[in-house]
Design a protein around this motif. Structure first.
Motif: not given
Length: 814
Positions: A44-45, A377-383, A412-417
């Motif tokens: 991301x950085x 998709x905010x989890x995608x670093x480039x997006x 965001x969403x994931x199975x874990x969280x």
């Protein structure tokens, strides 16, 4: 290559020479990508630094680039494993003659194909011979093209700076550095942090941060003027400013713009387009290195929120009468040049994308369908990095503040969280700084965040303070400002008392006010019934539905409550100030337009007076379809809503249900196409009907003078922004006895002035002696009336005052 070498002058609108790749400079772009990725362990950085170089950026002679060249960069993950690198080229189209961007015309373009370099997921080219766009000329258009496995594809630039023919057409190379250098309000920004600030700032981590406004006006550019352009809006403000400076009389309509030191523009980003429209950039004939294209000025109608994210840094061309992004700078400069400088706040809607984005963005941008179209998709670093870069570039048109639309939707969403709010991304939005006119600064930060909305208990559970607690300098929309507030309903001011009381207790960092694009729209969607089986409408607001909704959202009592008593920054809606029509305006999707219009069926009751519909300039398209009077229109819209509900919006099945009713939709039985034509006709006609130019001559002189005085009252007493203190008072009369009578007592922190407030928020006429109110320690004498709403007459604080619904008095004591 010089202009002399070309044989064609740039000012003529002719070509700038044959575009070609600059091999060494292109290799340098690839090397820079490699260095950035090597220098960062965190993707991301790395992406945050890398995306600064995406899009098309003009490097001019002032930057040591000779005659100038373009750096072009695309994020192309969809091509990386599917299309060979040498198959991807940059198509450059340069108009051979000047182009009138305000008309439909055929333009001959020189077409050049330029090779590119690709490394991993990024494609680069440094190009000589492209023409940069300016205020006076159309720049070269560009996009990536490729042929693979017998199919032709294209990639449009999501970081485009200018989209004169909309988001679905090639982007324009634009000289943004020149736009910034030539902007007329550079001194506005240079003053930040100095002793001569145009507007106040406060130091924040070494940079000036723009201070909150005192009061704010929300503006929909598409209906604010007769032509609905940013250029027209700028001229309107300059005209008013000239009257103020020359001491000329202001019209009642002029006053509706005044008394504010901030304007929040509803979104000005490129929006989705109707799939049935042939497009605003239509190639007709190709001949070697030439192509003929039919172009026209985009004319999509929208409230602004149906954005496609692609092209976010550009301006919606439907708001540009010249097709030039300079219009947005001109508007901002006009705001900054008002006798009281006006901050400009951009409404940044990056919480979702319209479904139209599916054709414009690669799959990595999107996480799937959602409530408003497509989730990002905010989890995608480039997006993540590109969205922040889009925000930065848009704000650098010169905005002083930012309003983040629907911050509760950044999830965001994931199975874990499961699902979680991406507060870190919202914090990243807060960290973005602007550089305009050579000055780096931090904007005034505002979030709309009603979390846990849309959870069933959101209305009770939402604190509207989550982001203020995380970022104490920031503001949020208050609970009385959020979309679902409907002051036309009977007992609104009684049942919402607990939320109004919260504004008093800790609203200093809230945006307040009950009139905005969402609340007025929601109000118009309510039933006009007065029985308890329907929505209970406050009958004391007026005789007709139009009078009721106008008075609900432009109430002297409510305006004075927000501006003259409660803390925070009050915001009004320009259409409500004009008591003009407003509703859900969009014509960008034929099938869904039918559903949207059906859900707007009550708007025809609320917003259309019996005397308005027959006027020749109103509802021309609907009349041509056969809706000759307002009553027939209302009947059909209600019937359409019932049909949508009964069929669960089965557009193919609905006509059979409607056929026995013989609606005036044309010859023969109705068809889905008839319903779509009706949807278009309503949207176009209502948009024209809502243009505030129609209502300028109908403004009431006494009322608009009072409304402006209310706003000026706030500017004269900036201490009112602070929370109501323990030694002050705010309550409503108990028992109500048919009237919700708010009253309060506030004291300036230095003791220089006391205020006594009394308002009939809703209900029957009430009589009250202000100094007899149950306020501990209230002085019995020395009070002078400073604000008295029209119709109240002469008042004294120690004598009975009669207040009808919506009337208010404010007394002062020094």
């Amino acid at each position: 290559m010089s202009e002399e070498d070309n044989g064609r002058g740039r000012g003529s609108g002719e070509g700038a020479g044959e575009p070609r790749i600059l091999a060494e400079r292109t290799d340098a772009l690839v090397d820079r990508q490699r260095r950035i990725l090597d220098d960062h362990d965190d993707r991301f950085e790395a992406a945050k630094e890398l995306v600064e170089h995406l899009g098309a950026q003009w490097r001019s002679e002032e930057e040591g680039a000779g005659d100038g060249y373009a750096e072009v960069g695309f994020w192309t993950p969809e091509l990386a494993d599917e299309v060979p690198a040498d198959a991807v080229e940059l198509e450059v189209l340069t108009a051979r003659e000047p182009v009138d961007l305000g008309t439909e015309t055929t333009v001959e373009f020189d077409r050049a194909i330029v090779e590119t370099r690709r490394k991993g997921e990024f494609t680069w080219a440094a190009v000589e011979g492209m023409r940069p766009g300016t205020r006076d000329q159309l720049g070269s258009l560009y996009r990536l093209v490729y042929e693979h496995d017998g199919e032709r594809g294209e990639v449009l630039d999501p970081l485009a700076s200018s989209l004169p023919f909309g988001a679905y057409a090639p982007a324009e190379l634009y000289d943004l550095a020149s736009l910034d250098r030539e902007r007329p309000d550079r001194e506005h920004f240079r003053s930040f942090g100095t002793d001569e600030e145009a507007i106040p700032t406060t130091e924040d981590d070494g940079l000036p941060r723009v201070d909150p406004a005192t009061s704010m006006l929300e503006v929909h550019p598409g209906t604010a003027t007769e032509t609905g352009s940013l250029g027209a809006l700028a001229r309107r403000l300059r005209e008013i400013a000239a009257k103020q400076r020359d001491g000329d009389d202001l019209t009642p309509a002029d006053r509706n713009f005044l008394g504010y030191d901030a304007i929040q523009l509803m979104p000005v980003e490129p929006i989705t387009e109707n799939e049935d429209h042939p497009g605003y950039f239509r190639p007709e004939e190709r001949s070697g290195d030439r192509v003929e294209v039919t172009v026209e000025s985009p004319d999509m109608l929208n409230w602004g929120y149906d954005i496609v994210v692609a092209g976010f840094p550009a301006v919606n061309p439907a708001l540009l009468e010249t097709g030039r992004p300079d219009e947005l700078v001109d508007f901002i400069a006009a705001c900054h040049d008002m006798p009281r400088p006006v901050r400009v706040v951009f409404d940044i809607a990056l919480g979702h994308a319209d479904n139209g984005a599916l054709d414009l963005l690669n799959d990595r941008f999107l996480s799937g369908p959602g409530m408003y179209g497509q989730e990002l998709d905010y989890t995608e670093p480039v997006v993540r990095a590109i969205l922040l870069e889009m925000q930065r570039r848009k704000m650098e048109f010169g905005a002083d503040g930012i309003r983040v639309d629907g911050a509760q939707d950044f999830t965001n969403w994931s199975e874990e969280r499961g699902e979680w709010h991406d507060d870190e991304f919202l914090a990243e939005m807060d960290r973005v700084t602007q550089e305009v006119g050579g000055t780096e600064y931090r904007p005034w930060m505002i979030y709309e965040d009603g979390r846990p909305w849309p959870r069933e208990d959101w209305e009770l559970a939402s604190t509207y303070r989550t982001l203020i607690e995380q970022h104490p300098h920031s503001f949020q929309w208050s609970p009385v400002t959020f979309a679902h507030n409907t002051p036309a309903l009977l007992t609104f001011w009684a049942t919402k008392w607990w939320r109004v009381r919260e504004v008093a207790d800790f609203g200093s960092n809230w945006i307040t006010g009950v009139a905005n694009h969402d609340t007025v729209r929601r109000g118009g969607q309510r039933s006009v019934g007065t029985s308890w089986e329907d929505d209970p409408i406050n009958p004391h607001l007026g005789e007709t539905p139009t009078e009721i909704i106008d008075a609900a959202y432009d109430s002297p009592a409510a305006n004075a409550l927000m501006h003259c008593f409660l803390p925070g920054v009050p915001m009004d809606f320009l259409n409500a100030n004009f008591r003009g029509p407003w509703g859900f305006v969009r014509d960008t999707d034929a099938p869904w337009n039918v559903k949207v219009v059906a859900e707007e069926h009550n708007v025809a009751e609320w917003q259309i007076r019996e005397t308005d519909y027959p006027e020749s300039g109103h509802f021309r398209r609907l009349k041509e379809l056969g809706f000759e009077d307002a009553e027939t229109l209302r009947w059909f819209m209600h019937t359409l809503y019932d049909t949508v509900s009964a069929t669960d919006f089965d557009l193919d099945g609905m006509p059979a249900m409607l056929a026995p009713l013989d609606p005036p939709l044309g010859d023969g039985d109705p068809t889905p196409e008839d319903l779509e034509r009706f949807g278009y006709a309503w949207m176009r006609d209502f948009h024209e009907f809502a243009s505030l130019g129609n209502w300028a001559d109908r403004q009431d002189d006494e009322r608009t003078a009072f409304d402006r005085a209310v706003r000026e009252f706030r500017h004269e007493r900036p201490w009112l922004r602070g929370d109501v203190r323990e030694e002050e008072a705010f309550d409503y009369r108990h028992p109500a006895d048919g009237t919700v009578l708010y009253y309060g007592h506030r004291v300036a922190p230095d003791g220089s002035e006391s205020l006594l407030f009394l308002a009939n928020m809703e209900g029957v006429s009430a009589i009250e002696t202000p100094t007899d109110l149950p306020v501990e320690g209230l002085p019995a004498d020395g009070w002078e009336p400073v604000l008295v709403s029209p119709g109240v007459g002469t008042v004294a604080a120690d004598e009975p005052v009669t207040l009808d619904n919506g009337e208010v008095v404010v007394f002062s004591r020094e």
